[in-house]
Design an enzyme around this catalytic site. Structure first.
Site, PDB file in Angstrom:
ATOM      1  N   ARG A  12     -36.878 -99.597  14.780  1.00  0.00           N
ATOM      2  CA  ARG A  12     -37.611 -99.282  16.008  1.00  0.00           C
ATOM      3  C   ARG A  12     -36.598 -99.079  17.116  1.00  0.00           C
ATOM      4  O   ARG A  12     -35.421 -99.314  16.934  1.00  0.00           O
ATOM      5  CB  ARG A  12     -38.653-100.365  16.335  1.00  0.00           C
ATOM      6  CG  ARG A  12     -38.264-101.723  15.915  1.00  0.00           C
ATOM      7  CD  ARG A  12     -37.965-102.774  16.944  1.00  0.00           C
ATOM      8  NE  ARG A  12     -37.819-102.376  18.291  1.00  0.00           N
ATOM      9  CZ  ARG A  12     -36.655-102.377  18.943  1.00  0.00           C
ATOM     10  NH1 ARG A  12     -35.522-102.730  18.361  1.00  0.00           N
ATOM     11  NH2 ARG A  12     -36.598-102.044  20.213  1.00  0.00           N
ATOM     12  N   GLY A  13     -37.104 -98.617  18.266  1.00  0.00           N
ATOM     13  CA  GLY A  13     -36.193 -98.252  19.353  1.00  0.00           C
ATOM     14  C   GLY A  13     -35.942 -96.753  19.260  1.00  0.00           C
ATOM     15  O   GLY A  13     -35.664 -96.231  18.173  1.00  0.00           O
ATOM     16  N   ALA A  14     -36.056 -96.065  20.393  1.00  0.00           N
ATOM     17  CA  ALA A  14     -36.102 -94.602  20.373  1.00  0.00           C
ATOM     18  C   ALA A  14     -34.907 -93.939  19.650  1.00  0.00           C
ATOM     19  O   ALA A  14     -35.106 -93.184  18.688  1.00  0.00           O
ATOM     20  CB  ALA A  14     -36.268 -94.080  21.787  1.00  0.00           C
TER      21      ALA A  14
ATOM     22  N   ARG B  21     -44.909 -92.079  14.757  1.00  0.00           N
ATOM     23  CA  ARG B  21     -45.076 -92.730  16.069  1.00  0.00           C
ATOM     24  C   ARG B  21     -44.995 -91.641  17.146  1.00  0.00           C
ATOM     25  O   ARG B  21     -44.058 -90.844  17.134  1.00  0.00           O
ATOM     26  CB  ARG B  21     -43.984 -93.798  16.300  1.00  0.00           C
ATOM     27  CG  ARG B  21     -44.071 -94.976  15.324  1.00  0.00           C
ATOM     28  CD  ARG B  21     -43.164 -96.118  15.742  1.00  0.00           C
ATOM     29  NE  ARG B  21     -43.709 -96.841  16.877  1.00  0.00           N
ATOM     30  CZ  ARG B  21     -43.028 -97.786  17.538  1.00  0.00           C
ATOM     31  NH1 ARG B  21     -41.796 -98.103  17.183  1.00  0.00           N
ATOM     32  NH2 ARG B  21     -43.580 -98.414  18.562  1.00  0.00           N
TER      33      ARG B  21
ATOM     34  N   GLN C  82     -39.919-108.221  20.919  1.00  0.00           N
ATOM     35  CA  GLN C  82     -38.601-107.614  20.677  1.00  0.00           C
ATOM     36  C   GLN C  82     -37.505-108.287  21.504  1.00  0.00           C
ATOM     37  O   GLN C  82     -36.353-108.349  21.083  1.00  0.00           O
ATOM     38  CB  GLN C  82     -38.627-106.110  21.013  1.00  0.00           C
ATOM     39  CG  GLN C  82     -39.409-105.255  20.037  1.00  0.00           C
ATOM     40  CD  GLN C  82     -40.837-105.046  20.485  1.00  0.00           C
ATOM     41  OE1 GLN C  82     -41.434-105.900  21.131  1.00  0.00           O
ATOM     42  NE2 GLN C  82     -41.406-103.916  20.137  1.00  0.00           N
TER      43      GLN C  82
ATOM     44  N   ASP D  44     -38.280 -94.522  26.144  1.00  0.00           N
ATOM     45  CA  ASP D  44     -38.734 -93.839  24.926  1.00  0.00           C
ATOM     46  C   ASP D  44     -38.916 -92.346  25.148  1.00  0.00           C
ATOM     47  O   ASP D  44     -38.778 -91.560  24.213  1.00  0.00           O
ATOM     48  CB  ASP D  44     -40.037 -94.470  24.412  1.00  0.00           C
ATOM     49  CG  ASP D  44     -39.698 -95.764  23.702  1.00  0.00           C
ATOM     50  OD1 ASP D  44     -39.534 -96.791  24.381  1.00  0.00           O
ATOM     51  OD2 ASP D  44     -39.524 -95.731  22.463  1.00  0.00           O
TER      52      ASP D  44
ATOM     53  N   ASN E 158     -41.638 -96.500  28.534  1.00  0.00           N
ATOM     54  CA  ASN E 158     -40.867 -97.526  27.827  1.00  0.00           C
ATOM     55  C   ASN E 158     -41.848 -98.622  27.409  1.00  0.00           C
ATOM     56  O   ASN E 158     -43.046 -98.558  27.711  1.00  0.00           O
ATOM     57  CB  ASN E 158     -39.752 -98.071  28.720  1.00  0.00           C
ATOM     58  CG  ASN E 158     -38.756 -98.923  27.938  1.00  0.00           C
ATOM     59  OD1 ASN E 158     -38.306 -98.520  26.853  1.00  0.00           O
ATOM     60  ND2 ASN E 158     -38.402-100.090  28.445  1.00  0.00           N
ATOM     61  N   LYS E 159     -41.346 -99.621  26.725  1.00  0.00           N
ATOM     62  CA  LYS E 159     -42.165-100.708  26.197  1.00  0.00           C
ATOM     63  C   LYS E 159     -43.155-101.233  27.230  1.00  0.00           C
ATOM     64  O   LYS E 159     -42.806-101.408  28.396  1.00  0.00           O
ATOM     65  CB  LYS E 159     -41.239-101.825  25.710  1.00  0.00           C
ATOM     66  CG  LYS E 159     -41.896-103.042  25.111  1.00  0.00           C
ATOM     67  CD  LYS E 159     -42.921-102.718  24.025  1.00  0.00           C
ATOM     68  CE  LYS E 159     -42.361-101.883  22.908  1.00  0.00           C
ATOM     69  NZ  LYS E 159     -43.423-101.272  22.061  1.00  0.00           N
TER      70      LYS E 159
HETATM   71  O1  MRU Z   1     -41.976-100.227  19.988  1.00  0.00           O
HETATM   72  P1  MRU Z   1     -40.478-100.214  20.020  1.00  0.00           P
HETATM   73  O2  MRU Z   1     -39.877-101.542  19.709  1.00  0.00           O
HETATM   74  O3  MRU Z   1     -39.917 -99.097  19.178  1.00  0.00           O
HETATM   75  O4  MRU Z   1     -40.134 -99.888  21.522  1.00  0.00           O
HETATM   76  C1  MRU Z   1     -38.794 -99.803  21.888  1.00  0.00           C
HETATM   77  C2  MRU Z   1     -38.594 -99.679  23.349  1.00  0.00           C
HETATM   78  O5  MRU Z   1     -39.527 -99.571  24.124  1.00  0.00           O
HETATM   79  C3  MRU Z   1     -37.185 -99.594  23.832  1.00  0.00           C
HETATM   80  O6  MRU Z   1     -37.065-100.154  25.105  1.00  0.00           O
HETATM   81  C4  MRU Z   1     -36.791 -98.108  23.909  1.00  0.00           C
HETATM   82  O7  MRU Z   1     -37.002 -97.487  22.672  1.00  0.00           O
HETATM   83  C5  MRU Z   1     -35.408 -97.912  24.335  1.00  0.00           C
HETATM   84  S1  MRU Z   1     -34.358 -98.285  22.993  1.00  0.00           S
HETATM   85  C6  MRU Z   1     -32.801 -98.002  23.287  1.00  0.00           C
END
Ligand code: MRU
Length: 332
Positions: free
Chosen positions: A55-57, A89, A187, A228, A238-239
């Site tokens: 996970r994470g963009a 996603r 997270q 994201d 973002n999250k």
């Molecule tokens: O749902 P996730 O855990 O994939 O969400 C991740 C985030 O929101 C991060 O802050 C974002 O992807 C930036 S990662 C470098």
């Protein structure tokens, strides 16, 4: 990234490509268990993205690129593979960018195993440069607040929001990180805290609703978060929970930075209204670990991301340097 288990410290990326498989650190199990997950088919790769093994963009962008390489290596139809990966996603732009880059490489007759490895190396290099630029804004003695996990796990290595923190720490600056726990998937509590511990960076996990308290007491000097998807206007997703942190930061006169590489900037989306927001299972809200915390029959809503308007962003930290929201249009 540094991974400590017992007395051993290893330096490994969050994911990588091997012949006929993609290997991931299984992020669902951290910090209790360190285990690798191997995707040998596109179905397993799509599962890994959807269920947040990875996970994470930027990391899911790289997973998408590796998935396309796996498709080519195993003789699968690239169009169908692209469709399957894009359907996992909806919010992180990197996922779509990773697929697009590989379709372009394939149309030029390139070997996607090499192209995807180069894509992943580029991401790591960009994140390191984000760290070098961003670290200049961190002074010794600063308190830095971050949300979710925007570290090496989310980007293969270095991170986006955590890169400036790592670079500043490695340069000997004394800093303290406030880590939002980041409900519902935790997270921050599970992953960011694990990474910071492995790097030896002082920090504390705080409940999501504690950020305002520490900001009002002048313990937070700056906020750094990842993204994201960033629209042309500078609005960004973002999250979930990022928006309220940005509003609190403005209220308290605290600079709010968004760290992201080029692969997160979506030149086709004008502003935040065009960013698709993923809705995840309500069970993620009902359960804390394996324990149900809501009464049977209660409803839960679970948007995974929110959109923060550009007016709350002091600047974007990119691999090229600092970019104020008003300049995005010229740079894209
Ligand atoms: O749902 P996730 O855990 O994939 O969400 C991740 C985030 O929101 C991060 O802050 C974002 O992807 C930036 S990662 C470098």
């Amino acid at each position: 990234m540094k991974v400590r288990s017992g007395r051993r410290t290893r330096d490994i990326p969050a994911l990588w490509y091997e012949p006929r498989k993609v290997v991931f650190i299984d992020q669902r199990l951290l910090p209790a268990t360190f285990r690798l997950y191997e995707a040998r088919s596109l179905r397993q790769l799509a599962f890994a993205i959807k269920e947040m093994v990875v996970r994470g963009a930027p990391a899911i962008g790289a997973a998408a690129a590796f998935g396309m390489a796996l498709a080519q290596e195993t003789g699968a139809d690239l169009g169908k593979a692209a469709e399957l990966i894009r359907g996992t996603r909806p919010t992180a732009y990197d996922l779509f960018y990773g697929v697009e880059c590989m379709l372009k490489a394939a149309s030029e007759g390139k070997d996607l195993r090499e192209a995807s490895r180069a894509y992943a190396e580029d991401i790591v290099g960009q994140c390191h440069r984000i760290g070098i630029h961003g670290a200049r804004l961190i002074q010794s003695g600063n308190g830095v607040l971050t949300h979710c996990n925007a570290g090496a796990l989310a980007t293969i290595d270095w991170g986006t929001a955590l890169a400036p923190i790592r670079v500043a720490h490695n340069a000997g600056k004394k800093l303290f990180v406030f880590v939002d726990e980041t409900r519902p998937r935790l997270q921050g509590a599970r992953l960011t805290s694990w990474e910071l511990q492995n790097e030896g960076i002082p920090h504390a996990v705080i409940a999501d609703n504690a950020a305002g308290h520490f900001m009002a007491r002048h313990e937070v000097d700056l906020c750094i978060v990842g993204a994201d998807r960033i629209a042309v206007s500078g609005d960004f997703a973002n999250k979930i929970g990022t928006y309220e942190k940005a509003v609190l930061a403005k209220e308290n006169g605290i600079p709010f930075y968004v760290a992201a590489p080029a692969s997160t900037f979506d030149r086709r989306t004008r502003d935040g209204r065009g960013i698709p927001i993923e809705e995840r299972s309500e069970n993620e809200v009902h359960l804390v670990g394996r324990t149900r915390v809501t009464p049977r029959g209660a409803m839960a809503w679970n948007p995974a991301f929110d959109v923060t308007p550009a007016r709350y962003v002091t600047a974007f930290m990119t691999e090229k340097g600092l970019l104020p929201p008003a300049r995005i249009r010229d740079e894209l």
